[in-house]
Scaffold this motif. Structure first.
Motif, PDB file in Angstrom:
ATOM      1  N   LYS A  99       0.841  -1.196   0.000  1.00 53.23           N
ATOM      2  CA  LYS A  99       0.000   0.000   0.000  1.00 53.23           C
ATOM      3  C   LYS A  99       0.871   1.238   0.000  1.00 53.23           C
ATOM      4  CE  LYS A  99      -2.412   1.605   3.572  1.00 53.23           C
ATOM      5  NZ  LYS A  99      -3.461   1.733   4.614  1.00 53.23           N
ATOM      6  N   HIS A 100       0.636   2.123  -0.961  1.00 52.44           N
ATOM      7  CA  HIS A 100       1.399   3.365  -1.059  1.00 52.44           C
ATOM      8  C   HIS A 100       1.138   4.227   0.168  1.00 52.44           C
ATOM      9  CE1 HIS A 100       2.782   7.239  -2.623  1.00 52.44           C
ATOM     10  NE2 HIS A 100       3.464   6.537  -3.519  1.00 52.44           N
ATOM     11  N   TYR A 101       2.196   4.791   0.717  1.00 55.37           N
ATOM     12  CA  TYR A 101       2.057   5.475   1.992  1.00 55.37           C
ATOM     13  C   TYR A 101       1.342   6.816   1.895  1.00 55.37           C
ATOM     14  CZ  TYR A 101       5.665   9.135   1.433  1.00 55.37           C
ATOM     15  OH  TYR A 101       6.380  10.243   1.051  1.00 55.37           O
ATOM     16  N   VAL A 102       1.139   7.335   0.654  1.00 54.42           N
ATOM     17  CA  VAL A 102       0.419   8.599   0.500  1.00 54.42           C
ATOM     18  C   VAL A 102      -0.942   8.371  -0.166  1.00 54.42           C
ATOM     19  CG1 VAL A 102       0.409  10.870  -0.607  1.00 54.42           C
ATOM     20  CG2 VAL A 102       2.514   9.985   0.404  1.00 54.42           C
ATOM     21  N   SER A 103      -0.922   7.737  -1.331  1.00 55.15           N
ATOM     22  CA  SER A 103      -2.147   7.616  -2.124  1.00 55.15           C
ATOM     23  C   SER A 103      -3.031   6.467  -1.678  1.00 55.15           C
ATOM     24  CB  SER A 103      -1.795   7.429  -3.603  1.00 55.15           C
ATOM     25  OG  SER A 103      -1.204   6.161  -3.807  1.00 55.15           O
ATOM     26  N   SER A 104      -2.458   5.523  -0.929  1.00 55.89           N
ATOM     27  CA  SER A 104      -3.141   4.282  -0.528  1.00 55.89           C
ATOM     28  C   SER A 104      -3.436   3.365  -1.707  1.00 55.89           C
ATOM     29  CB  SER A 104      -4.435   4.581   0.239  1.00 55.89           C
ATOM     30  OG  SER A 104      -4.139   5.193   1.471  1.00 55.89           O
ATOM     31  N   ARG A 105      -2.859   3.645  -2.875  1.00 59.44           N
ATOM     32  CA  ARG A 105      -2.971   2.692  -3.982  1.00 59.44           C
ATOM     33  C   ARG A 105      -2.393   1.375  -3.517  1.00 59.44           C
ATOM     34  NH1 ARG A 105      -4.239  -0.257  -7.679  1.00 59.44           N
ATOM     35  NH2 ARG A 105      -3.843   0.072  -9.896  1.00 59.44           N
ATOM     36  N   ASP A 106      -3.093   0.271  -3.802  1.00 64.00           N
ATOM     37  CA  ASP A 106      -2.621  -0.993  -3.247  1.00 64.00           C
ATOM     38  C   ASP A 106      -2.590  -2.105  -4.272  1.00 64.00           C
ATOM     39  OD1 ASP A 106      -5.675  -2.023  -1.452  1.00 64.00           O
ATOM     40  OD2 ASP A 106      -5.335  -1.309  -3.497  1.00 64.00           O
TER      41      ASP A 106
END
Length: 118
Positions: A99-106
């Motif tokens: 999970k991306h720490y900024v966008s929450s793209r996972d």
């Protein structure tokens, strides 16, 4: 194209050990928090362990504390799960999750089977 590829699963006797690996590609690995989940037959997927971007913080499900250790090597784009003192109830498909720490793209890996049985 992002890929998370797990390896290291297999059949092990109770009390034994396994180390799972998850190799990530197609992403900037150090920007992602990484986790391991598992799903046993007939049960919901559950969080096993998580690790922050540079490994400073880890968290574990109560059921695996003291037996499992999550770690990562950002130079190798790889997250690991060392599993010791395995029990039959640890039997499940284990999934890698990023999970991306900024966008929450996972992203999810395809899973690797772990079977603990005598």
């Amino acid at each position: 194209q992002v890929q998370l590829v797990e390896s290291g699963g297999g059949l092990v006797q109770p009390g034994g050990s396994l180390r799972l690996s998850c190799l990530a590609s197609g992403l900037t690995f150090s920007l992602f928090e990484m986790s391991w989940y598992r799903q046993a037959p007939g049960k919901e997927r559950e969080l096993v362990a998580g690790i922050t971007r540079f490994g400073g913080t880890t968290n574990y499900a109560d059921s695996v504390k003291g037996r499992f250790t999550i770690s990562r090597d950002n130079a190798k784009n790889t997250v690991y799960l060392q599993m010791n003192i395995l029990k039959p109830e640890d039997t499940a498909v284990y999934y890698c999750y990023a999970k991306h720490y900024v966008s929450s793209r996972d992203y999810w890996g395809q899973g690797t089977q772990v079977t603990v049985s005598s």
